[in-house]
Design an enzyme around this catalytic site. Sequence first.
Site, PDB file in Angstrom:
ATOM      1  N   MET A 138       0.805  -1.220   0.000  1.00 21.32           N
ATOM      2  CA  MET A 138       0.000   0.000   0.000  1.00 21.32           C
ATOM      3  C   MET A 138       0.842   1.275   0.000  1.00 21.32           C
ATOM      4  O   MET A 138       0.340   2.351  -0.324  1.00 21.32           O
ATOM      5  CB  MET A 138      -0.911   0.017   1.238  1.00 21.32           C
ATOM      6  N   TYR A 139       2.108   1.196   0.344  1.00 24.84           N
ATOM      7  CA  TYR A 139       2.926   2.402   0.449  1.00 24.84           C
ATOM      8  C   TYR A 139       3.058   3.083  -0.915  1.00 24.84           C
ATOM      9  O   TYR A 139       3.558   2.486  -1.877  1.00 24.84           O
ATOM     10  CB  TYR A 139       4.319   2.081   0.995  1.00 24.84           C
ATOM     11  N   ALA A 140       2.610   4.332  -0.945  1.00 25.25           N
ATOM     12  CA  ALA A 140       2.674   5.131  -2.177  1.00 25.25           C
ATOM     13  C   ALA A 140       2.006   4.417  -3.346  1.00 25.25           C
ATOM     14  O   ALA A 140       2.452   4.523  -4.494  1.00 25.25           O
ATOM     15  CB  ALA A 140       4.115   5.493  -2.518  1.00 25.25           C
ATOM     16  N   GLY A 141       0.953   3.670  -3.051  1.00 23.49           N
ATOM     17  CA  GLY A 141       0.207   2.995  -4.107  1.00 23.49           C
ATOM     18  C   GLY A 141       1.010   1.974  -4.886  1.00 23.49           C
ATOM     19  O   GLY A 141       0.740   1.727  -6.073  1.00 23.49           O
ATOM     20  N   GLY A 142       1.983   1.356  -4.225  1.00 20.82           N
ATOM     21  CA  GLY A 142       2.815   0.344  -4.879  1.00 20.82           C
ATOM     22  C   GLY A 142       4.136   0.888  -5.388  1.00 20.82           C
ATOM     23  O   GLY A 142       5.064   0.120  -5.675  1.00 20.82           O
TER      24      GLY A 142
END
Length: 341
Positions: free
Chosen positions: A62-66
């Site tokens: 999920m971090y920075a949308g992948g």
Amino acid sequence: MQYQQLGSTGSFVSRVALGTMTFAGAGKDTWDRIGGLGYDAADELVGIALDHGVNLVDTADMYAGGDCEEYLGRILRGRRDDVFLATKAYARVGTGPNDVGLSRVHLTRALEASLRRLRTDHIDLYQVHAWDHLTPVEETLATLDDAVRQGKVRYVGASNMFAWQLAKALGVSERERRERFVSLQAYYSLVGRDLDHETLPLLRDAGLGLLVYSPLAGGFLTGKFTREGATDPTARRARFDNPPVDLERGHDILDVLRTVAERHGASPAQTALAWALARPGVTSVIVGARRPDQLRDNLGAADLALTTRDLAELDAVSEPRARYPQWALDGAYPQRTPAGA
């Protein structure tokens, strides 16, 4: 750098780990406030960490949308074998009904996507990011067990779980003969000691490791915050107020933290990290940074040995209030000891 066994496994991880939540995400609101680092800045931080002996690197899909995993996959080319790579899954990563949670469908897709972004054929520690109240834990554990048997995952871990949830999962693993969680990643700090009540005793009893995230309470324990406010308006916590802190109590803790830090010629951040590393049951502390000097300062905690006096002072000022049934047990029902002990 010092290393410690991860739970009851035979693998060792660095006592200070690198968190990558600050990587990527520029212009993406929350992620921009947390870090939003470009590729070159992220690459420099990973290099510093590895040069200091860090081998545990933690991320999440999920971090920075992948994009964070994408960065890390590129950065680790040629250095993958130097890293004990950990990532997490659960959070929503798409608009579809099965793009979230711990179902077999989502976990399988999430793992394949993380492997692709990280440019690797296996994850060393694959962690479920939270408890899924809709998916039976039996389904989740069976899916994780399959991933281990397929060689795509080495170990499985949990994050952000209540003690009863973790205990239930461990019981199901034993009953069904599935892979069991080897660690818990959770928030723990001098101003956030909720784990002391139920979770830490469970981890020690079950032989699980504890990977501490936000050990500086989102920057509150760096010394950049006073009763009058932030001394550095660019500090992450000045822009992203998380995790929650009881400010009145927190500043009392900071007063003692600064005193202990001065005693050693160390920074408040190093001292707060050293306290966490000295707590029974803590395997590693995960540190994140936006600048090389911040990371180097945090890494210095691995060499800071606090005295019995230091620990007693910090423990006393940060001691959490007893919760039921602890306050009912204290005094009225003293712990029994073996005869002759």
